[in-house]
Design an enzyme around this catalytic site. Structure first.
Site, PDB file in Angstrom:
ATOM      1  N   HIS A   1      96.516 -27.898 -36.958  1.00 29.95           N
ATOM      2  CA  HIS A   1      96.398 -26.580 -37.591  1.00 29.95           C
ATOM      3  C   HIS A   1      95.270 -26.587 -38.607  1.00 29.95           C
ATOM      4  O   HIS A   1      95.077 -27.550 -39.353  1.00 29.95           O
ATOM      5  CB  HIS A   1      97.729 -26.109 -38.180  1.00 29.95           C
ATOM      6  CG  HIS A   1      98.171 -26.752 -39.463  1.00 29.95           C
ATOM      7  ND1 HIS A   1      97.796 -26.282 -40.704  1.00 29.95           N
ATOM      8  CD2 HIS A   1      99.002 -27.791 -39.705  1.00 29.95           C
ATOM      9  CE1 HIS A   1      98.367 -27.007 -41.650  1.00 29.95           C
ATOM     10  NE2 HIS A   1      99.103 -27.942 -41.073  1.00 29.95           N
TER      11      HIS A   1
ATOM     12  N   ASP B   1      96.418 -31.601 -45.685  1.00 28.56           N
ATOM     13  CA  ASP B   1      97.272 -30.703 -44.899  1.00 28.56           C
ATOM     14  C   ASP B   1      96.561 -29.373 -44.684  1.00 28.56           C
ATOM     15  O   ASP B   1      96.732 -28.446 -45.462  1.00 28.56           O
ATOM     16  CB  ASP B   1      98.596 -30.492 -45.645  1.00 28.56           C
ATOM     17  CG  ASP B   1      99.578 -29.650 -44.866  1.00 28.56           C
ATOM     18  OD1 ASP B   1      99.388 -29.470 -43.652  1.00 28.56           O
ATOM     19  OD2 ASP B   1     100.536 -29.147 -45.478  1.00 28.56           O
TER      20      ASP B   1
ATOM     21  N   GLU C   1      99.863 -21.887 -39.103  1.00 25.04           N
ATOM     22  CA  GLU C   1     100.941 -22.881 -38.985  1.00 25.04           C
ATOM     23  C   GLU C   1     101.825 -22.841 -40.207  1.00 25.04           C
ATOM     24  O   GLU C   1     103.057 -22.978 -40.111  1.00 25.04           O
ATOM     25  CB  GLU C   1     100.342 -24.286 -38.807  1.00 25.04           C
ATOM     26  CG  GLU C   1     101.365 -25.381 -38.520  1.00 25.04           C
ATOM     27  CD  GLU C   1     101.915 -26.073 -39.775  1.00 25.04           C
ATOM     28  OE1 GLU C   1     102.798 -26.932 -39.636  1.00 25.04           O
ATOM     29  OE2 GLU C   1     101.444 -25.740 -40.898  1.00 25.04           O
TER      30      GLU C   1
ATOM     31  N   ASP D   1      98.808 -33.774 -37.758  1.00 23.20           N
ATOM     32  CA  ASP D   1      99.073 -32.971 -38.945  1.00 23.20           C
ATOM     33  C   ASP D   1      99.330 -33.915 -40.116  1.00 23.20           C
ATOM     34  O   ASP D   1     100.324 -34.624 -40.140  1.00 23.20           O
ATOM     35  CB  ASP D   1     100.295 -32.081 -38.689  1.00 23.20           C
ATOM     36  CG  ASP D   1     100.503 -31.018 -39.762  1.00 23.20           C
ATOM     37  OD1 ASP D   1      99.774 -31.045 -40.774  1.00 23.20           O
ATOM     38  OD2 ASP D   1     101.380 -30.165 -39.582  1.00 23.20           O
TER      39      ASP D   1
END
Length: 317
Positions: free
Chosen positions: A125, A137, A171, A200
Site C-alpha cells: 500500500h 508504513d 489501505e 507492508d
C-alpha cells in the site's frame, strides 16, 4: 550490505545436472546439452530502495506532511512511482475508486511477456495515515516493490509466468483499494493469479522477521531465503488479515508476504535472536509523525527487499 542468495529449486537442479554431465563426459565437446539455466534473483541495492524513501519523504514534506488517501501527497507519490515504471517499459494502469468522499487510486504495472494465465503479483500500500509521512508504513514496502520491478526491467528478466506489481490506495481506511481491485476482477482473472505477495512495513527500526503462513509454498519460499542467510523467522500474527493480502485470500488466491512488526513489543526471546531492544515496540513511530526516513532499519530493509526479489524470481520461473 550485500547478501548472498541461496541457489535452490530448478536453479540448483540445473547446476547439478550440468556439473554431472561435464564430469562424466570428460569434455565439454562430448557433453549432452545442459538444461537452460534459471536466472538467479538479483541483490536489490538498499541504497536504491532508500532513495525512493527519500523521495516519499520529500513528497510528504511538500504536501502537508503526509501521503494519505485523497490528498495531494498520495497523488504525487503515485505519479513518482508511475513515472519510474513507465520509463522502464511497464504497462501501467491507474484504477480509481471513492472512499470517504475522496477519490483514491491504485497503480497496477504489468511487465510484458510471460504466461498471462499464470500471474505472480507483488504489492504494497502506497498511502500513509494523515499524521505523518508513512516511511516505514508503508513507504518501505512500496519502495522495495518498486525497486524489484525496476530490476526486472534493468536485467531484462523474462520469466515463464507473467509479472504484475501493484501499489494500493486507502489501505489505512480498511484495505479499500486492494478490495476494490479484487472485487472488480472477473472470476477468470482472479483464477489466473497464481500468487499475491504483500509487503507492508519491512524496515521497522526494532525489527522482527515475520513470514505470512497463509500458503505453504509461498511461506517456504521466504523461509528458504532467510535460512540461506542465517536469519531466523517467526510466523506473522500481529497484522494477520490487516493488510492488502486479505482480499486476495478471501477470493481464493494463494498469498504470502513479509513484515517487521508494528506496535507490538519485542520479547526478550526475540531480542536474543534478532538483536534490538526487548520491551520496546518493533516500530514505536507506528502511525505517528516520527515515521520518517529516520525510522528505518537499513539491515531489515535490505534483507526483506532481497527476500522479495528472491520470491518474485523463484515463484515466476
Amino acid at each position: 550490505m550485500k547478501l548472498s542468495v541461496p541457489v535452490t529449486g530448478r536453479a540448483a537442479a540445473a547446476v547439478a545436472v550440468a556439473a554431472a554431465t561435464l564430469f562424466t563426459s570428460g569434455s565439454i565437446a562430448g557433453a549432452a546439452p545442459a538444461p537452460e539455466a534459471v536466472a538467479a534473483a538479483p541483490d536489490l541495492p538498499v541504497a536504491n530502495v532508500k532513495a525512493h524513501l527519500t523521495q516519499f519523504q520529500s513528497i510528504a514534506a511538500a504536501n502537508g506532511g503526509n501521503r494519505a488517501h485523497g490528498r495531494a501527497g498520495y497523488t504525487a507519490s503515485l505519479n513518482y512511482v508511475k513515472g519510474k515504471l513507465d520509463a522502464a517499459g511497464f504497462t501501467t494502469t491507474v484504477q480509481s475508486f471513492t472512499s470517504g468522499g475522496r477519490t483514491g487510486y491504485n497503480l497496477i504495472a504489468d511487465w510484458p511477456g510471460g504466461d498471462t494465465d499464470q500471474v505472480v503479483m507483488a504489492g504494497s500500500h502506497l498511502d500513509s495515515v494523515t499524521s505523518g509521512a508513512g516511511i516505514n508504513d508503508n513507504g518501505s514496502g512500496s519502495a522495495a516493490v518498486l525497486e524489484a520491478a525496476l530490476t526486472v526491467a534493468r536485467t531484462g528478466y523474462q520469466p515463464t509466468k507473467h509479472l504484475r506489481f501493484a501499489w494500493w490506495g486507502a489501505e489505512e481506511l480498511g484495505l479499500v483499494g486492494s478490495r476494490y481491485y479484487v472485487n472488480n476482477l472477473s472470476s477468470a482473472n482472479r483464477a489466473r493469479i497464481s500468487g499475491y505477495l504483500n509487503f507492508d512495513m519491512i524496515g521497522s527500526p526494532n525489527p522482527g522477521y515475520f513470514v505470512y503462513d497463509d500458503d505453504p509454498a509461498i511461506e517456504k519460499t521466504f523461509k528458504d531465503y532467510f535460512a540461506g542467510i542465517g536469519v531466523p523467522t517467526e510466523i506473522e500474527t500481529e497484522g494477520d488479515g490487516r493488510s492488502d493480502h486479505a482480499p486476495f485470500k478471501s477470493a481464493g488466491v494463494p498469498v504470502g508476504g513479509l513484515f517487521t512488526g508494528a506496535s507490538r513489543a519485542k520479547t526478550a526471546a526475540q531480542a536474543a535472536k534478532w538483536g534490538g531492544t526487548s520491551g520496546q515496540a518493533f516500530d514505536r513511530c507506528y502511525h505517528s509523525s516520527c515515521d520518517t526516513t529516520s525510522n528505518i532499519n537499513d539491515t531489515a530493509l535490505d534483507r526483506n527487499a532481497d527476500a522479495l526479489a528472491y520470491a518474485v524470481w523463484e515463484l515466476s520461473e
